[in-house]
Write an enzyme that holds these catalytic residues in place. Sequence first.
Site, mmCIF file in Angstrom:
data_model
loop_
_atom_site.group_PDB
_atom_site.id
_atom_site.type_symbol
_atom_site.label_atom_id
_atom_site.label_comp_id
_atom_site.label_asym_id
_atom_site.label_seq_id
_atom_site.Cartn_x
_atom_site.Cartn_y
_atom_site.Cartn_z
ATOM 1 N N GLY A 1 0.800 -1.220 0.000
ATOM 2 C CA GLY A 1 0.000 0.000 0.000
ATOM 3 C C GLY A 1 0.833 1.269 0.000
ATOM 4 C CB CYS A 2 4.194 2.111 0.851
ATOM 5 S SG CYS A 2 3.709 2.007 2.570
#
Length: 139
Positions: free
Chosen positions: A46-47
């Site tokens: 998710g980064c």
Amino acid sequence: MELDELIETFEFLGDWEERYRYLIDLGRKLPPMPADEHTEANKVRGCMSQVWFSHSLKPGSPATLEFRGDSDAHIVKGLIALLFAVVSDKTPKQIVDSDIGEIFTRLGLENHITMNRRNGFYSMVERIQNIAREELARA
């Protein structure tokens, strides 16, 4: 370092140029994460940047969590350092019971960090919470 101390420092710095420099400096001071911990299993999903977290349980009464982390982006490393300053040496239960995302709001980051970094920050918070829950389940 406690959240109130971080907030005080941010307020003292005033403008966001100085605050970004402070974040980058915090990231530079993160202890190096061993190369063998830069694995797929330790990668935070998710980064936008590459981010890795690992941890160990420090024995004691009660046992506390110690985190290690790294990123290929300077600002993100600073965000990691902020998170770790608040959660390291806390028990898994203290971490699960805390609102870690509050850091973001109380420091005023929501107005000064890009949407992608904001999403990445919350992915890191979720990963820390999951690690704490897993350790609680093992206890």
